[in-house]
Write a protein that holds these residues in place. Sequence first.
Motif, mmCIF file in Angstrom:
data_model
loop_
_atom_site.group_PDB
_atom_site.id
_atom_site.type_symbol
_atom_site.label_atom_id
_atom_site.label_comp_id
_atom_site.label_asym_id
_atom_site.label_seq_id
_atom_site.Cartn_x
_atom_site.Cartn_y
_atom_site.Cartn_z
ATOM 1 N N VAL A 53 -48.394 36.743 69.672
ATOM 2 C CA VAL A 53 -46.967 36.501 69.500
ATOM 3 C C VAL A 53 -46.199 37.635 70.177
ATOM 4 N N THR A 54 -45.194 37.273 70.962
ATOM 5 C CA THR A 54 -44.409 38.310 71.630
ATOM 6 C C THR A 54 -43.419 38.942 70.657
ATOM 7 N N ALA A 55 -43.028 40.170 70.962
ATOM 8 C CA ALA A 55 -42.046 40.877 70.138
ATOM 9 C C ALA A 55 -40.715 40.130 70.142
ATOM 10 N N SER A 56 -40.405 39.504 71.274
ATOM 11 C CA SER A 56 -39.169 38.749 71.377
ATOM 12 C C SER A 56 -39.166 37.550 70.426
ATOM 13 N N HIS A 57 -40.295 36.859 70.325
ATOM 14 C CA HIS A 57 -40.380 35.725 69.402
ATOM 15 C C HIS A 57 -40.205 36.184 67.957
ATOM 16 N N LYS A 58 -40.776 37.331 67.626
ATOM 17 C CA LYS A 58 -40.616 37.859 66.267
ATOM 18 C C LYS A 58 -39.149 38.145 65.974
ATOM 19 N N LYS A 59 -38.470 38.775 66.942
ATOM 20 C CA LYS A 59 -37.059 39.106 66.755
ATOM 21 C C LYS A 59 -36.217 37.843 66.656
ATOM 22 N N GLN A 60 -36.526 36.841 67.496
ATOM 23 C CA GLN A 60 -35.800 35.579 67.442
ATOM 24 C C GLN A 60 -35.964 34.926 66.072
ATOM 25 N N ASN A 61 -37.177 34.967 65.546
ATOM 26 C CA ASN A 61 -37.449 34.385 64.235
ATOM 27 C C ASN A 61 -36.684 35.114 63.139
ATOM 28 N N GLU A 62 -36.704 36.443 63.192
ATOM 29 C CA GLU A 62 -35.966 37.234 62.199
ATOM 30 C C GLU A 62 -34.489 36.889 62.218
ATOM 31 N N MET A 63 -33.934 36.805 63.416
ATOM 32 C CA MET A 63 -32.507 36.526 63.541
ATOM 33 C C MET A 63 -32.173 35.098 63.116
ATOM 34 N N MET A 64 -33.073 34.147 63.346
ATOM 35 C CA MET A 64 -32.840 32.776 62.905
ATOM 36 C C MET A 64 -32.763 32.724 61.375
ATOM 37 N N PHE A 65 -33.717 33.387 60.715
ATOM 38 C CA PHE A 65 -33.703 33.379 59.252
ATOM 39 C C PHE A 65 -32.493 34.136 58.704
ATOM 40 N N ALA A 66 -32.103 35.219 59.367
ATOM 41 C CA ALA A 66 -30.912 35.950 58.945
ATOM 42 C C ALA A 66 -29.675 35.073 59.088
ATOM 43 N N ARG A 67 -29.580 34.343 60.199
ATOM 44 C CA ARG A 67 -28.436 33.464 60.432
ATOM 45 C C ARG A 67 -28.354 32.378 59.366
ATOM 46 N N VAL A 68 -29.484 31.780 59.038
ATOM 47 C CA VAL A 68 -29.499 30.728 58.010
ATOM 48 C C VAL A 68 -29.099 31.310 56.656
ATOM 49 N N LYS A 69 -29.575 32.514 56.354
ATOM 50 C CA LYS A 69 -29.232 33.163 55.094
ATOM 51 C C LYS A 69 -27.732 33.428 55.009
ATOM 52 N N TYR A 70 -27.154 33.976 56.085
ATOM 53 C CA TYR A 70 -25.722 34.270 56.070
ATOM 54 C C TYR A 70 -24.884 32.998 56.053
ATOM 55 N N GLN A 71 -25.361 31.947 56.691
ATOM 56 C CA GLN A 71 -24.645 30.669 56.631
ATOM 57 C C GLN A 71 -24.652 30.118 55.213
ATOM 58 N N ALA A 72 -25.764 30.229 54.531
ATOM 59 C CA ALA A 72 -25.845 29.755 53.145
ATOM 60 C C ALA A 72 -24.885 30.549 52.257
ATOM 61 N N ILE A 73 -24.834 31.848 52.469
ATOM 62 C CA ILE A 73 -23.907 32.679 51.696
ATOM 63 C C ILE A 73 -22.471 32.250 51.967
ATOM 64 N N ALA A 74 -22.138 32.011 53.227
ATOM 65 C CA ALA A 74 -20.776 31.597 53.578
ATOM 66 C C ALA A 74 -20.431 30.250 52.947
ATOM 67 N N VAL A 75 -21.354 29.312 52.964
ATOM 68 C CA VAL A 75 -21.106 27.990 52.371
ATOM 69 C C VAL A 75 -20.893 28.113 50.865
ATOM 70 N N ILE A 76 -21.685 28.928 50.208
ATOM 71 C CA ILE A 76 -21.527 29.134 48.759
ATOM 72 C C ILE A 76 -20.168 29.759 48.456
ATOM 73 N N LEU A 77 -19.764 30.734 49.272
ATOM 74 C CA LEU A 77 -18.461 31.370 49.058
ATOM 75 C C LEU A 77 -17.313 30.384 49.284
ATOM 76 N N VAL A 78 -17.436 29.529 50.285
ATOM 77 C CA VAL A 78 -16.407 28.513 50.522
ATOM 78 C C VAL A 78 -16.347 27.545 49.338
ATOM 79 N N ALA A 79 -17.502 27.163 48.819
ATOM 80 C CA ALA A 79 -17.523 26.267 47.655
ATOM 81 C C ALA A 79 -16.855 26.935 46.453
ATOM 82 N N LEU A 80 -17.116 28.222 46.250
ATOM 83 C CA LEU A 80 -16.461 28.942 45.146
ATOM 84 C C LEU A 80 -14.950 28.999 45.343
ATOM 85 N N LEU A 81 -14.530 29.243 46.572
ATOM 86 C CA LEU A 81 -13.104 29.287 46.862
ATOM 87 C C LEU A 81 -12.458 27.932 46.581
#
Length: 76
Positions: free
Chosen positions: A40-68
């Motif tokens: 596995v290339t280092a770039s693929h690892k970084k891409q994977n990390e960033m994909m999961f981070a993006r999904v996590k932050y999107q979920a947080i944003a959606v939850i905050l919008v629902a609370l609002l």
Amino acid sequence: MSYLLILLILLAAGAVVFALVRGLIAFVNMEPEDVDADGVTASHKKQNEMMFARVKYQAIAVILVALLLLLAGGQS
């Protein structure tokens, strides 16, 4: 309280954009020679990390919008 939620939503959206850009940069800078023991290339690892981070932050944003929306609906 709603101002705090709006600020948190903006921060979460900013984090989504940051993770997206970092993932795209990792994709652009991909070097096929940089492979670990698992093939596995280092770039693929970084891409994977960033994909999961993006999904996590999107979920947080959606939850905050629902609370609002819940808070705004309760005030009417």
